[in-house]
Scaffold this motif. Structure first.
Motif, PDB file in Angstrom:
ATOM      1  N   GLY A   1     -49.254  -0.393 111.879  1.00 17.11           N
ATOM      2  CA  GLY A   1     -49.321  -0.731 110.458  1.00 17.11           C
ATOM      3  C   GLY A   1     -49.715  -2.171 110.220  1.00 17.11           C
ATOM      4  O   GLY A   1     -50.240  -2.861 111.107  1.00 17.11           O
ATOM      5  N   GLU A   2     -49.452  -2.632 109.036  1.00 13.24           N
ATOM      6  CA  GLU A   2     -49.844  -3.975 108.631  1.00 13.24           C
ATOM      7  C   GLU A   2     -49.028  -5.031 109.369  1.00 13.24           C
ATOM      8  O   GLU A   2     -47.870  -4.810 109.742  1.00 13.24           O
ATOM      9  N   GLU A   3     -49.619  -6.197 109.558  1.00 12.80           N
ATOM     10  CA  GLU A   3     -48.972  -7.271 110.309  1.00 12.80           C
ATOM     11  C   GLU A   3     -47.725  -7.804 109.603  1.00 12.80           C
ATOM     12  O   GLU A   3     -46.868  -8.416 110.234  1.00 12.80           O
ATOM     13  N   THR A   4     -47.634  -7.581 108.295  1.00 14.62           N
ATOM     14  CA  THR A   4     -46.479  -8.099 107.539  1.00 14.62           C
ATOM     15  C   THR A   4     -45.199  -7.320 107.813  1.00 14.62           C
ATOM     16  O   THR A   4     -44.105  -7.784 107.484  1.00 14.62           O
ATOM     17  N   LEU A   5     -45.308  -6.143 108.418  1.00  9.78           N
ATOM     18  CA  LEU A   5     -44.118  -5.348 108.724  1.00  9.78           C
ATOM     19  C   LEU A   5     -43.271  -6.031 109.796  1.00  9.78           C
ATOM     20  O   LEU A   5     -43.797  -6.637 110.724  1.00  9.78           O
ATOM     21  N   THR A   6     -41.964  -5.912 109.662  1.00  8.49           N
ATOM     22  CA  THR A   6     -41.048  -6.433 110.667  1.00  8.49           C
ATOM     23  C   THR A   6     -40.092  -5.336 111.103  1.00  8.49           C
ATOM     24  O   THR A   6     -39.907  -4.333 110.409  1.00  8.49           O
ATOM     25  N   ALA A   7     -39.479  -5.553 112.267  1.00  8.82           N
ATOM     26  CA  ALA A   7     -38.504  -4.590 112.769  1.00  8.82           C
ATOM     27  C   ALA A   7     -37.332  -4.446 111.800  1.00  8.82           C
ATOM     28  O   ALA A   7     -36.826  -3.345 111.571  1.00  8.82           O
ATOM     29  N   GLU A   8     -36.915  -5.558 111.215  1.00 12.36           N
ATOM     30  CA  GLU A   8     -35.807  -5.516 110.276  1.00 12.36           C
ATOM     31  C   GLU A   8     -36.170  -4.706 109.027  1.00 12.36           C
ATOM     32  O   GLU A   8     -35.341  -3.959 108.491  1.00 12.36           O
ATOM     33  N   HIS A   9     -37.418  -4.857 108.592  1.00 13.05           N
ATOM     34  CA  HIS A   9     -37.905  -4.086 107.441  1.00 13.05           C
ATOM     35  C   HIS A   9     -37.825  -2.591 107.731  1.00 13.05           C
ATOM     36  O   HIS A   9     -37.382  -1.789 106.894  1.00 13.05           O
ATOM     37  N   ILE A  10     -38.244  -2.203 108.938  1.00 19.00           N
ATOM     38  CA  ILE A  10     -38.209  -0.798 109.351  1.00 19.00           C
ATOM     39  C   ILE A  10     -36.766  -0.290 109.383  1.00 19.00           C
ATOM     40  O   ILE A  10     -36.437   0.769 108.833  1.00 19.00           O
ATOM     41  N   ARG A  11     -35.888  -1.064 109.999  1.00 17.15           N
ATOM     42  CA  ARG A  11     -34.500  -0.623 110.136  1.00 17.15           C
ATOM     43  C   ARG A  11     -33.797  -0.527 108.772  1.00 17.15           C
ATOM     44  O   ARG A  11     -33.032   0.409 108.518  1.00 17.15           O
ATOM     45  N   GLU A  12     -34.061  -1.477 107.909  1.00 19.76           N
ATOM     46  CA  GLU A  12     -33.424  -1.472 106.591  1.00 19.76           C
ATOM     47  C   GLU A  12     -33.870  -0.259 105.774  1.00 19.76           C
ATOM     48  O   GLU A  12     -33.079   0.329 105.028  1.00 19.76           O
ATOM     49  N   HIS A  13     -35.143   0.126 105.910  1.00 18.62           N
ATOM     50  CA  HIS A  13     -35.641   1.288 105.171  1.00 18.62           C
ATOM     51  C   HIS A  13     -34.940   2.561 105.639  1.00 18.62           C
ATOM     52  O   HIS A  13     -34.567   3.410 104.815  1.00 18.62           O
ATOM     53  N   VAL A  14     -34.745   2.693 106.931  1.00 19.12           N
ATOM     54  CA  VAL A  14     -34.059   3.871 107.457  1.00 19.12           C
ATOM     55  C   VAL A  14     -32.585   3.839 107.043  1.00 19.12           C
ATOM     56  O   VAL A  14     -32.018   4.861 106.628  1.00 19.12           O
ATOM     57  N   LYS A  15     -31.984   2.675 107.151  1.00 19.43           N
ATOM     58  CA  LYS A  15     -30.565   2.536 106.805  1.00 19.43           C
ATOM     59  C   LYS A  15     -30.293   2.904 105.358  1.00 19.43           C
ATOM     60  O   LYS A  15     -29.250   3.482 105.018  1.00 19.43           O
ATOM     61  N   ALA A  16     -31.245   2.598 104.478  1.00 16.36           N
ATOM     62  CA  ALA A  16     -31.065   2.867 103.050  1.00 16.36           C
ATOM     63  C   ALA A  16     -31.236   4.343 102.699  1.00 16.36           C
ATOM     64  O   ALA A  16     -30.824   4.779 101.620  1.00 16.36           O
ATOM     65  N   ASN A  17     -31.843   5.121 103.621  1.00 16.38           N
ATOM     66  CA  ASN A  17     -32.173   6.506 103.274  1.00 16.38           C
ATOM     67  C   ASN A  17     -31.539   7.556 104.181  1.00 16.38           C
ATOM     68  O   ASN A  17     -31.446   8.721 103.781  1.00 16.38           O
TER      69      ASN A  17
ATOM     70  N   VAL B   1     -36.818  10.805 110.933  1.00 13.31           N
ATOM     71  CA  VAL B   1     -37.080   9.370 110.813  1.00 13.31           C
ATOM     72  C   VAL B   1     -38.582   9.111 110.726  1.00 13.31           C
ATOM     73  O   VAL B   1     -39.038   8.257 109.962  1.00 13.31           O
ATOM     74  N   GLU B   2     -39.368   9.857 111.497  1.00 12.12           N
ATOM     75  CA  GLU B   2     -40.828   9.718 111.430  1.00 12.12           C
ATOM     76  C   GLU B   2     -41.346  10.016 110.030  1.00 12.12           C
ATOM     77  O   GLU B   2     -42.175   9.269 109.480  1.00 12.12           O
ATOM     78  N   ASP B   3     -40.882  11.123 109.453  1.00 13.68           N
ATOM     79  CA  ASP B   3     -41.333  11.496 108.112  1.00 13.68           C
ATOM     80  C   ASP B   3     -40.953  10.430 107.087  1.00 13.68           C
ATOM     81  O   ASP B   3     -41.744  10.112 106.186  1.00 13.68           O
ATOM     82  N   LEU B   4     -39.756   9.877 107.219  1.00 15.84           N
ATOM     83  CA  LEU B   4     -39.332   8.840 106.284  1.00 15.84           C
ATOM     84  C   LEU B   4     -40.192   7.586 106.424  1.00 15.84           C
ATOM     85  O   LEU B   4     -40.684   7.038 105.421  1.00 15.84           O
ATOM     86  N   LEU B   5     -40.401   7.124 107.650  1.00 16.43           N
ATOM     87  CA  LEU B   5     -41.159   5.892 107.861  1.00 16.43           C
ATOM     88  C   LEU B   5     -42.631   6.045 107.506  1.00 16.43           C
ATOM     89  O   LEU B   5     -43.290   5.071 107.146  1.00 16.43           O
ATOM     90  N   SER B   6     -43.150   7.282 107.594  1.00  8.58           N
ATOM     91  CA  SER B   6     -44.565   7.486 107.242  1.00  8.58           C
ATOM     92  C   SER B   6     -44.817   7.238 105.760  1.00  8.58           C
ATOM     93  O   SER B   6     -45.960   7.025 105.346  1.00  8.58           O
ATOM     94  N   THR B   7     -43.758   7.253 104.956  1.00 10.42           N
ATOM     95  CA  THR B   7     -43.920   7.019 103.515  1.00 10.42           C
ATOM     96  C   THR B   7     -43.759   5.538 103.154  1.00 10.42           C
ATOM     97  O   THR B   7     -43.959   5.161 102.000  1.00 10.42           O
ATOM     98  N   LEU B   8     -43.413   4.707 104.128  1.00 13.92           N
ATOM     99  CA  LEU B   8     -43.179   3.284 103.866  1.00 13.92           C
ATOM    100  C   LEU B   8     -44.511   2.552 103.728  1.00 13.92           C
ATOM    101  O   LEU B   8     -45.412   2.708 104.567  1.00 13.92           O
ATOM    102  N   ASP B   9     -44.648   1.761 102.685  1.00 17.46           N
ATOM    103  CA  ASP B   9     -45.879   0.991 102.481  1.00 17.46           C
ATOM    104  C   ASP B   9     -46.171   0.121 103.696  1.00 17.46           C
ATOM    105  O   ASP B   9     -45.282  -0.562 104.228  1.00 17.46           O
ATOM    106  N   GLY B  10     -47.425   0.154 104.116  1.00 20.59           N
ATOM    107  CA  GLY B  10     -47.846  -0.655 105.249  1.00 20.59           C
ATOM    108  C   GLY B  10     -47.836   0.075 106.567  1.00 20.59           C
ATOM    109  O   GLY B  10     -48.439  -0.378 107.544  1.00 20.59           O
ATOM    110  N   VAL B  11     -47.143   1.236 106.639  1.00 26.95           N
ATOM    111  CA  VAL B  11     -47.090   2.018 107.877  1.00 26.95           C
ATOM    112  C   VAL B  11     -48.262   2.993 107.908  1.00 26.95           C
ATOM    113  O   VAL B  11     -48.444   3.796 106.996  1.00 26.95           O
ATOM    114  N   THR B  12     -49.059   2.909 108.970  1.00 28.49           N
ATOM    115  CA  THR B  12     -50.191   3.824 109.134  1.00 28.49           C
ATOM    116  C   THR B  12     -49.815   5.028 109.979  1.00 28.49           C
ATOM    117  O   THR B  12     -50.115   6.164 109.638  1.00 28.49           O
TER     118      THR B  12
END
Length: 499
Positions: A450-466, A417-428
């Motif tokens: 990461g960037e202030e525009t990130l949300t918890a739902e955005h994070i969860r949806e990215h993981v759910k999709a992959n 999950v860490e490796d996947l989220l590290s590729t998400l735009d806005g995540v440092t």
């Protein structure tokens, strides 16, 4: 095997024709010190006496100077005395460690991020007799004798020039484990019995004799220590700074050919605009996020090499630029003389692509912890404590075996999950841990920088999709920065207290 070792050393320029002075220094150094740091500097004093050995905040020291200065400093230590070394990256660290080898004193390499309480506990556990420390740590030191690093110069200048004992007893070199999940343990590091360990690393990382190497990784850490030892074998110039500053490091790199880093430092350097030309950037010490690997290869060129290993097994595999360009998440292949096995809980090999426990064999497996325990062994191989799998001959690390969780009956790996989220735009930066859950037994929690525009739902949806649904973190916390130790590793025990 011997032929391959020799060919690798010849290619790197370690083995090459020597003049009378160089040959004499090499032979006399070996007869006096065996293959140790002391031998390395006496060899360097014979082969290239006026070459810069150390460049740090205090200036330049040549190989002849380091050899002569450590001869004098060695008289300040005693055989089998145990020295706690608490210093940042500078000449005092290297000269103290080398002087200890010249008399057979033990050295305990201390993490500069330890608290006063931890230092007191480590001093007791490791039976430290006295400290050599930077003065900035004075208030944290327990009540034991101490020589501050700014006093070493006086000891060197006033030290006797009388001969040191030939073939002194081998002092112990003890490195502390990272302590990211508990109290640091002392790991007894072996002295290389030959140049084969150097050849192993050089078989995958094409460093050369006379390279100028910036070491940003802390010298007390296994990776920084490896950079120092390998650089000495290569007759390299080592560039050191007491504190890491990405701008200063990149400025130093303009005059360097290679750089040893930990991933978080590499990430900080990617945030600055300067891109000096380097032949090699060698990374290790913690997991390298795929996004950081990709950006480094894009912006610095095909110069990145990533070593996967641990304090206990030294190295397991090394990924080359070509391998990471094909898949930035790979840990690469075992270097020369290294064996690798992926096994199940019964110790039987798993099929390619199947996740299992990683075991490694090489010439530099540690000698056990100072508390009398060790890592699990299997047919001459030692456990790394990690899970992974092989695909097309390349190793991929899934994460720590004690971090894998079972959620709803499914095996879930936080590293994936860490490796996947590290590729998400806005995540440092991101860290993922497992915590208890009343319904599913365990669940994941993500900590994101990461960037202030990130949300918890955005994070969860990215993981759910992959990934599978059990890999979706129920809780997501946003932080200004991740807690790290002085070697750059994330302190997950602190995150667990929050999650």
């Amino acid at each position: 095997m011997l032929t391959r070792v020799l060919l690798t050393l010849v290619k790197a320029g370690v083995i090459r024709p020597l003049g009378p002075r160089g040959l004499s220094g090499t032979v006399r150094g070996y007869l006096q010190w065996n293959i140790t740091l002391a031998w390395g500097y006496q060899t360097g004093a014979g082969r290239h006496p006026d070459r810069a050995a150390i460049v740090d905040d205090d200036g330049v020291l040549t190989y002849r100077q380091v050899h002569e200065r450590t001869d004098r400093l060695a008289h300040a230590f005693r055989a089998k005395e145990r020295i706690g070394l608490l210093c940042r990256n500078h000449r005092g660290f290297i000269e103290t460690l080398t002087a200890c080898t010249k008399v057979g004193a033990d050295a305990v390499l201390l993490n500069t991020g330890l608290s006063k309480t931890q230092l007191a506990q480590v001093a007791q556990d490791q039976e430290i007799d006295r400290f050599v420390a930077d003065r900035e740590f004075a208030d944290a030191l327990p009540d034991l004798p101490v020589v501050f690093s700014d006093e070493l110069e006086s000891l060197i200048l006033n030290g006797p020039t009388t001969s040191l004992p030939r073939r002194p007893p081998r002092g112990r070199l003890i490195i502390l484990t990272s302590g990211t999940t508990g109290t640091p343990k002392g790991a007894r590091r072996p002295e290389p019995a030959s140049l084969a360990p150097a050849a192993a690393l050089l078989s995958r990382i094409p460093l050369r004799h006379g390279d100028v190497i910036s070491i940003t990784s802390p010298l007390f850490h296994a990776w920084g220590l490896a950079a120092f030892q390998l650089g000495l074998v290569l007759g390299a110039t080592l560039v050191l700074r007491r504190k890491f500053d990405p701008t200063q490091t990149l400025k130093d790199a303009e005059k360097c050919t290679a750089m040893f880093v930990v991933p978080v430092m590499l990430q900080r350097m990617l945030e600055t605009p300067h891109r000096p030309k380097l032949r090699i950037i060698a990374s290790s010490g913690s997991s390298l996020p795929p996004r950081v690997a990709t950006r480094t290869l894009e912006e610095f060129g095909p110069v990145l090499y990533n070593l996967y290993g641990s304090t206990e097994v030294s190295w397991a595999s090394i990924a080359t630029p070509e391998e990471m360009l094909a898949d930035p998440g790979t840990a690469g292949q075992p270097p020369l003389g290294t064996r690798l096995a992926i096994v199940d809980d019964q110790g039987k090999p798993v099929a390619p692509g199947e996740t299992g426990r990683i075991f490694v064999g090489n010439e530099m497996l540690f000698d056990g912890y100072t508390n009398g325990t060790s890592k699990e062994s299997l047919n001459g191989l030692m456990s790394t404590g990690d899970l992974g799998y092989l695909k097309d001959g390349l190793l991929f690390v899934a994460g720590r075996d004690d971090e894998m969780i079972i959620s709803g009956g499914e095996n879930v790996y936080p590293r994936e999950v860490e490796d996947l989220l590290s590729t998400l735009d806005g995540v440092t930066e991101v860290a993922v841990i497992g915590v208890p859950d009343d319904e599913f037994g365990q669940r994941l929690v993500a900590f994101v920088v990461g960037e202030e525009t990130l949300t918890a739902e955005h994070i969860r949806e990215h993981v759910k999709a992959n990934l599978a649904r059990f890999s979706v973190p129920r809780d997501v916390f946003f932080l200004d920065e991740l807690p790290r130790n002085a070697a750059g590793k994330v302190l997950k025990r602190q995150l667990r207290e929050q999650g």
